[in-house]
Structure formats: C-alpha cells, structure tokens
Write an enzyme that holds these catalytic residues in place. Structure first.
Site, mmCIF file in Angstrom:
data_model
loop_
_atom_site.group_PDB
_atom_site.id
_atom_site.type_symbol
_atom_site.label_atom_id
_atom_site.label_comp_id
_atom_site.label_asym_id
_atom_site.label_seq_id
_atom_site.Cartn_x
_atom_site.Cartn_y
_atom_site.Cartn_z
ATOM 1 N N ASP A 10 2.223 -4.777 8.244
ATOM 2 C CA ASP A 10 3.098 -5.471 7.099
ATOM 3 C C ASP A 10 4.192 -4.864 6.833
ATOM 4 O O ASP A 10 4.544 -4.517 5.832
ATOM 5 C CB ASP A 10 2.356 -5.801 5.930
ATOM 6 C CG ASP A 10 1.716 -4.745 5.079
ATOM 7 O OD1 ASP A 10 1.717 -4.910 4.013
ATOM 8 O OD2 ASP A 10 1.631 -3.588 5.791
ATOM 9 N N ASP A 15 5.042 1.454 7.076
ATOM 10 C CA ASP A 15 4.523 0.783 8.285
ATOM 11 C C ASP A 15 5.643 1.194 9.262
ATOM 12 O O ASP A 15 5.083 1.462 10.628
ATOM 13 C CB ASP A 15 4.495 -0.881 8.007
ATOM 14 C CG ASP A 15 3.253 -1.234 7.141
ATOM 15 O OD1 ASP A 15 3.771 -1.041 5.820
ATOM 16 O OD2 ASP A 15 2.227 -1.566 7.486
HETATM 17 O O1 RIB Z 1 -1.402 0.822 -0.568
HETATM 18 C C1 RIB Z 1 -0.575 1.400 0.458
HETATM 19 C C2 RIB Z 1 -0.820 0.379 1.541
HETATM 20 O O2 RIB Z 1 0.035 -1.074 1.102
HETATM 21 C C3 RIB Z 1 0.153 0.618 2.763
HETATM 22 O O3 RIB Z 1 -0.213 0.165 4.019
HETATM 23 C C4 RIB Z 1 1.583 0.089 2.345
HETATM 24 O O4 RIB Z 1 2.176 -0.263 3.548
HETATM 25 C C5 RIB Z 1 1.028 -1.333 1.719
HETATM 26 O O5 RIB Z 1 0.696 -2.072 2.825
HETATM 27 CA CA CA Z 2 1.061 -1.443 5.150
#
Ligand code: RIB
Ligand code: CA
Length: 296
Positions: A10, A15
């Site tokens: 996401d 990411d």
């Molecule tokens: O809690 C951290 C996660 O939540 C990570 O993957 C960040 O990108 C969000 O998606």
């Molecule tokens: Ca993420």
C-alpha cells in the site's frame, strides 16, 4: 536460483523504500506487485508503485490493483505518508498504466503456475490475501511461504495504543488470514520493525548523491527528522537474509480483535498447532547497513 516473490503493498513511504530495496536486490525476482488500499487508496497506491519503479528503473513487473475497501470497515488512510502517499515531494507521474487484471486473481494464478516456489510478501492490510484465501484456498496453499508485516505482540501499537496500522485498517481480513492460512507464515510485527530506525545521520548518504531519485528519497525522509522506522523494508531484507532476525514458533491460536478500543490488536488464544512463526529479535544496525548498502 532467484527467489520468486509477489509483493502486496500500500505504497506508502516505507513501502516505496521496500520496493526500491527489492528492485536493487538481485537475489529477488519480483513476479508481480499487487496493490491494496491502506496508507492511500488503491488507485493512488498503484500509481505510486509505478512511480517508484520508473524512478529506480526497476525491471518493470506488472502492477495489479484490487481491494479498494477493507472487508467490512470503511477505509481509513494515513496522512503520515503525505497526500500522495510518497511524501508529496514531486515523484514524477508514471506514464505507464497498471494492469486491468485483478490483483486477487494474480495472487491465485501465480502459485498454481509456480507451485511451492513463490514467497508472498504482504506489506499492507491483508484484504487482498483474505479475498484470495476465500476464493481459492488451495491455490494460496501453493505459496512456498508467506511473510506478513503487521501486528504488535509485546509493544504498543502505532495507530492506537493496542493496534498496528495494517491489522487495524482491516481487522476482519487479518483475523480471517490468521485463522485460515496454512502456509509457512512469518509475522514481522512492530516488536522488530520499530527497532530498525533509519535516522537522518544514516540517510544523509543520499544527500551526497546526484541522481534525481536520491533527491526524491531525501525529500521523502526529511519529513521524519526523528527518523523513520523501516517497517516494510525489514521484511524484504528478511526474505534475503533470514538470519538478520530470530523467530519463535507460535503454539497458540492467533486472532485479531475486530471492534472497540482494541480493534486491530493481535491476540493469542488456546494452544494450537500452527504454521505461523513470529519474528521477535533483529540485528537492527546490520539491517540498516544492509538497507543503505543496497539502496545506495
Ligand atoms: O504499521 C506499519 C505498516 O502500516 C507499514 O506497512 C506501513 O506502510 C503501513 O502500511
Ligand atoms: Ca505498508
């Protein structure tokens, strides 16, 4: 042989750093990028993945979009990553389009084509994986292993005191996956990811680079003067260097609270056989050094 991976993500700043790391890691062959709504809506996430691959000139695996909404809850995105999800720092818009095929169908087809060869790496809410499990659990069982960034065992949450963001956005999906996944599955929770902090001192190496993409990374990371926990990149590192972390077999039923103030909280039930292990220790400095070495 290269490690075949599918990355469900996401994008989101961490990411994006995870995708960049995967592109730069010759040990990995990215078979597909599947997008799930989380940090940003899925449409934006798909565009962001294309922007990252353009910027890193990665061999351009196909990007597929799916879950626009969690299984039951209304989507709650996170402004932590800026309006555009990549820190609003001017990543060029990609001229490429993501694929029309559904991410869930790709998540089902590829392990049938490459049985017991693909590692599925989930870096966002588990909506796509839950939908794929519901649609064809036999296909999902053909993944060699599943890596999940999510949850918090002995540390506080990051979106509420008790919940980690990915499990909180779609607790129904997280609960369904933890109760139905049969693959060798490893959970990388905040217990390990929040021990790996990318500090300004560490990322200043990018300030000494002239490439446009280095400038983009610097602009993105300047949002975090206290440093950025590299939650998602740590999971990519673990897929290449599993010895960076230590794991414990989970000998209890795992679940996720669906509602109330504990929504998204990872909980343990009665003793049970499980194919799930949980990362509980990490060589944090080595992880940061490896991340910088690869990306830089
Ligand atoms: O809690 C951290 C996660 O939540 C990570 O993957 C960040 O990108 C969000 O998606
Ligand atoms: Ca993420």
């Amino acid at each position: 042989m290269k490690k075949r991976v599918i990355i469900d993500t996401d994008p989101g700043i961490d990411d994006a750093l995870a995708l960049a790391l995967a592109i730069k890691s010759s040990e990995l062959m990215i078979k597909a990028i599947t997008i799930v709504a989380g940090n940003v809506v899925a449409e934006q996430g798909a565009r962001n993945a294309l922007r990252v691959f353009d910027a890193f000139a990665g061999n351009l695996p196909l990007v597929y979009k799916e879950a626009e909404q969690p299984l039951k809850k209304a989507l709650r995105t996170s402004l932590f990553h800026g309006e555009d999800g990549l820190g609003d720092c001017g990543w060029p818009i990609s001229s490429r389009q993501y694929e029309n095929q559904s991410a869930v169908d790709v998540m089902i087809e590829l392990p049938k084509k490459y049985p017991n060869e693909i590692t599925l790496i989930c870096l966002g809410p588990l909506t796509n994986l839950a939908l794929a499990l519901k649609k064809d659990c036999e296909a999902i069982a053909k993944y060699k292993e599943v890596f999940i960034m999510g949850g918090a065992v002995e540390v506080p949450g990051n979106i509420t005191p008790n919940a980690e963001f990915n499990f909180w956005v779609d607790p129904e999906a997280a609960s369904f996956v933890l109760n139905h996944i049969e693959n060798t599955t490893t959970i990388f929770g905040l217990d390990v990811t929040r021990k790996v902090l990318l500090t300004p001192d560490a990322w200043k190496v990018f300030e000494e680079r002239s490439e446009p993409v280095a400038e983009l990374i610097v602009r993105m990371l300047r949002r975090f003067p206290q440093g950025l926990f590299i939650n998602d990149p740590l999971v990519i590192l673990a897929s290449i260097f599993p010895g960076l972390l230590e794991y414990v077999e989970c000998k209890k039923k795992l679940d996720v609270v669906l509602d109330g103030q504990n929504r998204g909280k990872l909980i343990f039930g009665e003793p049970a056989n499980s194919s799930i292990k949980i990362a509980y220790k990490v060589k944090a400095k080595q992880a940061i050094d490896l991340f910088l070495e690869r990306i830089n």
